[in-house]
Design a protein around this motif. Structure first.
Motif, PDB file in Angstrom:
ATOM      1  N   ARG A  56      -9.753 -13.077   5.302  1.00 19.08           N
ATOM      2  CA  ARG A  56      -9.447 -11.982   4.377  1.00 19.08           C
ATOM      3  C   ARG A  56      -8.703 -10.874   5.126  1.00 19.08           C
ATOM      4  O   ARG A  56      -7.759 -10.276   4.620  1.00 19.08           O
ATOM      5  CB  ARG A  56     -10.761 -11.446   3.827  1.00 19.08           C
ATOM      6  N   CYS A  80      -8.320   0.934   1.890  1.00 18.51           N
ATOM      7  CA  CYS A  80      -7.901  -0.149   1.003  1.00 18.51           C
ATOM      8  C   CYS A  80      -8.981  -1.205   0.824  1.00 18.51           C
ATOM      9  O   CYS A  80      -9.899  -1.314   1.635  1.00 18.51           O
ATOM     10  CB  CYS A  80      -6.641  -0.823   1.563  1.00 18.51           C
ATOM     11  N   TYR A  81      -8.795  -1.978  -0.217  1.00 19.05           N
ATOM     12  CA  TYR A  81      -9.771  -3.011  -0.569  1.00 19.05           C
ATOM     13  C   TYR A  81      -9.029  -4.313  -0.825  1.00 19.05           C
ATOM     14  O   TYR A  81      -7.969  -4.330  -1.450  1.00 19.05           O
ATOM     15  CB  TYR A  81     -10.528  -2.574  -1.820  1.00 19.05           C
ATOM     16  N   VAL A  82      -9.619  -5.404  -0.338  1.00 21.51           N
ATOM     17  CA  VAL A  82      -9.080  -6.727  -0.610  1.00 21.51           C
ATOM     18  C   VAL A  82     -10.006  -7.394  -1.616  1.00 21.51           C
ATOM     19  O   VAL A  82     -11.158  -7.709  -1.295  1.00 21.51           O
ATOM     20  CB  VAL A  82      -9.018  -7.585   0.675  1.00 21.51           C
ATOM     21  N   GLU A  83      -9.532  -7.573  -2.843  1.00 21.10           N
ATOM     22  CA  GLU A  83     -10.386  -8.193  -3.857  1.00 21.10           C
ATOM     23  C   GLU A  83     -10.298  -9.703  -3.728  1.00 21.10           C
ATOM     24  O   GLU A  83      -9.215 -10.270  -3.841  1.00 21.10           O
ATOM     25  CB  GLU A  83      -9.945  -7.776  -5.268  1.00 21.10           C
ATOM     26  N   PHE A 140      -9.321  -0.849   6.336  1.00 20.94           N
ATOM     27  CA  PHE A 140      -9.992  -1.804   5.463  1.00 20.94           C
ATOM     28  C   PHE A 140     -11.448  -1.947   5.894  1.00 20.94           C
ATOM     29  O   PHE A 140     -11.727  -2.500   6.959  1.00 20.94           O
ATOM     30  CB  PHE A 140      -9.311  -3.179   5.555  1.00 20.94           C
ATOM     31  N   THR A 190      -5.066 -11.920   5.883  1.00 19.58           N
ATOM     32  CA  THR A 190      -4.231 -11.766   4.686  1.00 19.58           C
ATOM     33  C   THR A 190      -3.822 -10.308   4.511  1.00 19.58           C
ATOM     34  O   THR A 190      -2.680 -10.003   4.163  1.00 19.58           O
ATOM     35  CB  THR A 190      -4.977 -12.247   3.432  1.00 19.58           C
ATOM     36  N   ALA A 191      -4.777  -9.409   4.746  1.00 20.20           N
ATOM     37  CA  ALA A 191      -4.465  -7.986   4.627  1.00 20.20           C
ATOM     38  C   ALA A 191      -3.413  -7.589   5.667  1.00 20.20           C
ATOM     39  O   ALA A 191      -2.459  -6.860   5.365  1.00 20.20           O
ATOM     40  CB  ALA A 191      -5.731  -7.143   4.802  1.00 20.20           C
ATOM     41  N   THR A 242       0.807  -1.220   0.000  1.00 18.48           N
ATOM     42  CA  THR A 242       0.000   0.000   0.000  1.00 18.48           C
ATOM     43  C   THR A 242       0.842   1.272   0.000  1.00 18.48           C
ATOM     44  O   THR A 242       0.385   2.313   0.402  1.00 18.48           O
ATOM     45  CB  THR A 242      -0.934   0.023   1.228  1.00 18.48           C
ATOM     46  N   ILE A 275      -7.625 -14.504  -2.224  1.00 25.17           N
ATOM     47  CA  ILE A 275      -7.312 -13.081  -2.320  1.00 25.17           C
ATOM     48  C   ILE A 275      -6.648 -12.823  -3.669  1.00 25.17           C
ATOM     49  O   ILE A 275      -5.598 -13.378  -3.976  1.00 25.17           O
ATOM     50  CB  ILE A 275      -6.321 -12.643  -1.211  1.00 25.17           C
ATOM     51  N   ASP A 281      -6.189  -9.489  -4.944  1.00 25.98           N
ATOM     52  CA  ASP A 281      -5.405  -8.255  -4.926  1.00 25.98           C
ATOM     53  C   ASP A 281      -5.699  -7.490  -3.645  1.00 25.98           C
ATOM     54  O   ASP A 281      -6.784  -7.607  -3.070  1.00 25.98           O
ATOM     55  CB  ASP A 281      -5.766  -7.386  -6.152  1.00 25.98           C
ATOM     56  N   ILE A 282      -4.693  -6.711  -3.209  1.00 26.35           N
ATOM     57  CA  ILE A 282      -4.893  -5.767  -2.101  1.00 26.35           C
ATOM     58  C   ILE A 282      -4.459  -4.417  -2.655  1.00 26.35           C
ATOM     59  O   ILE A 282      -3.339  -4.275  -3.147  1.00 26.35           O
ATOM     60  CB  ILE A 282      -4.030  -6.141  -0.884  1.00 26.35           C
TER      61      ILE A 282
END
Lengths: 582, 330
Positions: free
Chosen positions: B191, B301-304, B277, B194-195, A81, B160, B162-163
């Motif tokens: 999830r 942020c987003y965790v896809e 998140f 993982t982030a 990030t 997961i 993408d982050i």
């Protein structure tokens, strides 16, 4: 407190890391003034090595003072990030502006870290002022935009590095502001400054090195998790490496083996050994398993000391006495056979080492169906199962610790050993989880996942059949492809998937026909409990043909000819290699 | 009689053409995506219906069924394709749409089935490119998630892909600062783990929607259980961090209360980069939006995920939340 907790080196204090750090050959290579790539799976110790190079950590570790430091390391973390990877920035993709801004951002990111981390060691002396004036003039000549922080007279004092850091942060924020605007507007002109490595970083470092307090020390720039950089940033970093200024600046770059490219932005490729060295941090394919076990034991001894656990490592992870006694009975049998001239091996203990555990596992099977009662326990066995990755051992041990803690009425009670039953339960659970994880692999078609599972099952089943056979060679954990020139895209892809997700590791061995070397694919010993295999000590490898592999990915029950009583068409025998490759 | 009907129809159409009122919603695999419309479309006769169709699910039977239901409502709907895996393309769709309407238009957003990322992007686009000071928000509550699952662990998504930071919310990342991870937890502890692993933070704050501020007691209890699992995992196995994992609560039914909860966290600490998140419901995400507008340094942020539980993601009984979202002055 869990003595096996995974410590994030970036957050650890020097005393914390020094208490648990164990050096090895990889670290000695990192200490040298050469550009080095440090590759390894997550948890293999890369970040810890890099942190230990930082001045505060290295001084404590070596018990030296600042003057005796041979180099000055600056740690630069690349996270997912950071501002390098924003979606807005992608608007500039394939434009000239992109590369310029990539280098500008990477320069500022590096400069901010240099200033921030070295400022506590900076001592201003009047004799340095000419160097500073020179640097300030150079930077000012590059600037298009006036910066109120950059009043040169202010820099000639002990706060020089702090002020320079503020200047770089200001530039950094200006660039960010521009990038933010790209979200909702396109074709916006960039009106800020643009710096390059040779215009900002090199003069900054050279100026610092000429200062008495830094005594011409080489600066190591440590880029951690550089595979998080998008491709153009990676090319910029490669370009910096290609300048080969290792007398003043060395790069130490860690990756999780997913570094995007080795090309520079001019299209040249950085090469080994001219531009850089490489280190792989795991012992996964090492021929020196004893080294790994000793290394691991040293790590655990340090952790036990830190947490005041008054116990030695083998006693903390004891094996099962009854099981050991039964195996010893079989060992004695083989030793007696050797003494009576009936042994297969060359030395007295050879047959005992090779066959005692396999025979024991075999004896638990058959009509009694007790193969599940073989206990995977004992420090050495757990070390083998971790397949050379320290973090895997620590995570498994952490789960064992948690399992016991959950059952204690007094949570402050110190745990002095983990029972064989708990060790076995957790290790079996981990093996099951690893097999289940095939299903969760992302971005891969279901059909490929099934084929990978089939291949692994086929190998596991055949290795088990070898284990319980009467063959002279019974222990296998790996295979090589005898006709590797015939490998097609599908087999390559499936094996590659297995490597990427930690089911296989690779090494090199001589070809069967002695025509050079080929790749050895080693099944992770973490799966030993799942397939009832013996993870201890040396194991041989099996040569397989592409044709066999093609059958295996479709049918996990395919047997090697030597195991197939019915001699059906689906089996193929291709022999085996020598023991003791590993 | 027929002439009267024709006249009404023509007047209706004329009103629509002249109208600067828009109803925005996201067509997806969840039944909830058109639940509000099914019940209330007759009250929205002077609104233009703008359907943001999530391309990622267009081949799913559940999506097709929802499209059929929508068609059966016989609403004149303009459709726009958006995609989870391509945020730049999606925001260009939003920008193009917003630029095509009057900047003083009246907008109602059914936020129910936009992804967190898309919802934040849409709201930010409206904020940046219009003069609007208020938007009406409607949300159809779920009474149960993963309703077919009998075990404690509900699966809503797997893997997961993408982050990433969300467009419009990339904040200000300072290279020399450590990271404060803030997670607004729903049901997906894996999830979130993982982030956390990707960010490697020094401080972790995990928030849940407490019972009084949750859609119902059952959902609140499950949220609490997931949070306990997560903190146990983090406490025991992972990471040395500067301080203990802190917990906070927020509201899943009142966006303004969520904003207040985030203000209390005091995230503007100069020592840390703050990364947040949102993984609870869309009401809480709107609360985060309000907070982020006033805190430019915050990275959202987003965790896809790789896969969604499109078969049994949620169930509902048409219960809704409606409120006016007041946008701060620029």
């Amino acid at each position: 407190m869990n003595p096996f907790s995974i410590i994030t080196p970036e957050n650890a204090k020097p005393e914390e890391l020094s208490e648990i750090f164990v050096t090895n050959e990889d670290f000695s290579i990192l200490e040298q003034a050469k550009n080095t790539f440090l590759h390894g799976y997550r948890g293999s110790g890369k970040s810890m090595y890099l942190q230990m190079l930082k001045p505060q950590f290295y001084m404590l570790y070596k018990d030296i003072d600042f003057k005796e430091l041979p180099f000055l390391a600056v740690y630069i973390s690349i996270k997912k990030t950071t501002s390098f990877n924003t979606q807005e920035f992608k608007r500039l993709q394939n434009s000239f502006a992109e590369l310029y801004l990539c280098e500008h951002q990477l320069c500022l990111h590096t400069a901010i870290n240099i200033c921030d981390q070295l400022k506590e060691f900076y001592v201003f002396e009047d004799s340095q002022s000419e160097n500073i004036k020179d640097l300030v003039l150079k930077i000012k000549s590059l600037m298009f935009v006036e910066n109120e922080l950059f009043d040169d007279s202010k820099f000639l004092n002990k706060e020089f590095l702090l002020l320079f850091k503020n200047f770089c942060e200001n530039e950094w924020q200006n660039t960010n502001k521009y990038i933010k605007q790209l979200a909702f507007k396109q074709n916006i002109e960039y009106q800020g400054n643009l710096f390059t490595f040779k215009e900002l970083i090199v003069p900054l470092i050279e100026s610092l090195q000429q200062m008495k307090c830094f005594e011409n020390k080489c600066i190591y720039l440590l880029f951690d998790d550089a595979d998080n950089l998008e491709i153009n940033y990676t090319k910029v970093l490669n370009t910096w490496i290609s300048f080969r200024q290792t007398d003043t600046i060395c790069f130490k770059i860690s990756t999780q083996t997913k570094y995007k490219t080795y090309f520079t932005y001019t299209g040249q490729r950085i090469e080994m050994p001219h531009d850089y060295n490489e280190i792989y941090t795991e012992y996964t394919a090492s021929s020196t398993k004893k080294e790994y076990i000793a290394f691991l034991e040293n790590i655990l001894i340090k952790r036990f000391t830190k947490y005041c656990i008054n116990q030695n490592v083998p006693d903390y992870f004891p094996s099962n006495k009854e099981q050991d006694e039964n195996i010893n009975i079989i060992r004695k049998y083989y030793i007696e056979r050797f003494e009576n001239g009936e042994g297969r091996g060359n030395q007295k203990n050879d047959d005992a080492n090779r066959y005692a555990i396999p025979d024991y596992i075999k004896s638990l099977g058959g009509s009694s169906k007790q193969t599940s009662t073989y206990l995977y326990c004992g420090f050495k066995q757990l070390a083998y199962i971790s397949s050379g990755i320290v973090r895997d051992f620590l995570e498994t041990a952490s789960k064992m610790h948690h399992e016991i803690k959950a059952k204690l009425s007094n949570t402050n009670e110190q745990i002095l050993f983990i029972s064989p039953q708990i060790q076995d339960k957790v290790v079996r659970g981990e093996a099951d989880n690893l097999i289940d994880s095939i299903d969760k692999i992302e971005n891969v078609e279901n059909e490929m996942k099934i084929k990978l599972k089939n291949l692994i099952d086929c190998l596991g089943n055949n290795f088990y059949k070898s284990l319980i056979s009467d063959d002279s060679e019974r222990k296998y954990f790996s295979f090589a492809i005898s006709d590797d020139k015939n490998i097609d895209e599908e087999i390559r892809h499936i094996i590659g998937l297995g490597i990427e997700h930690g089911f296989f590791y690779t090494s090199k061995i001589g070809r069967k026909d002695s025509s050079g070397r080929t790749t050895l694919y080693i099944l992770t010993r973490k799966l030993a409990p799942y397939y009832k295999l013996d993870p201890n000590g040396f194991a041989g490898y099996q040569f397989l043909t592409v044709d066999f592999l093609k059958k295996a990915i479709k049918n996990p029950k395919v047997l090697l000819k030597k195991h197939d009583d019915k001699q059906n068409e689906a089996s193929l025998f291709d022999g085996y290699g020598d023991e003791n490759y590993e | 009689m027929i002439n009267k009907m024709k006249r009404h129809y023509l007047m209706d159409m004329e009103m629509k053409i002249m109208s600067n009122k828009y109803f925005l919603f996201c067509l997806s695999y969840e039944e909830r995506c058109i639940a509000y419309l099914e019940k209330h479309y007759d009250k929205l006769s002077d609104f233009k219906f703008c359907c943001f169709s999530n391309k990622s699910f267009q081949d799913k039977p559940e999506f097709v069924a929802n499209r059929t239901k929508l068609e059966n409502l016989s609403l004149s709907t303009k459709e726009f394709d958006i995609c989870i895996g391509d945020p730049l393309k999606t925001i260009d769709v939003f920008i193009s749409f917003i630029n095509s309407i009057d900047s003083t238009s009246e907008i109602i957003i059914d936020c129910t089935t936009f992804t967190h990322e898309h919802l934040l992007m849409l709201l930010k686009t409206i904020y940046e490119l219009t003069e609007l000071t208020m938007i009406k928000i409607v949300y159809t509550q779920a009474i149960e998630y993963d309703n077919f699952s009998t075990n404690e662990h509900h699966w809503l998504s797997k893997g997961i892909k993408d982050i990433r930071t969300i467009i419009g919310f990339n904040g200000n990342y300072y290279p020399d600062k450590k990271t404060h991870f803030v997670g607004m937890l729903g049901f997906e502890d894996e999830r979130m783990v993982t982030a956390i692993e990707a960010i490697e933070p020094s401080i972790i704050s995990i928030g849940i929607a407490i019972k009084q501020e949750s859609v119902n007691e059952g959902v609140a209890q499950k949220n609490l259980n997931v949070a306990e699992n997560l903190t146990n995992k983090l406490d025991d196995t992972f990471y040395s961090i500067d301080s203990e994992i802190s917990k906070f609560d927020f509201s899943a039914i009142n966006a303004y209360k969520t904003k207040e909860s985030l203000i209390k966290l005091d995230l503007l600490d100069n020592e840390y980069n703050c990364v947040i998140f949102p993984m609870n419901n869309k009401i809480s995400t709107i609360g985060l939006f309000l907070y982020a507008l006033e805190n430019d340094n915050l990275q959202v942020c987003y965790v896809e995920p790789y896969e969604y539980n499109t078969v049994s993601y949620s169930s509902h009984n048409y219960d809704k939340i409606e409120f006016t979202l007041n946008l701060p002055k620029k």
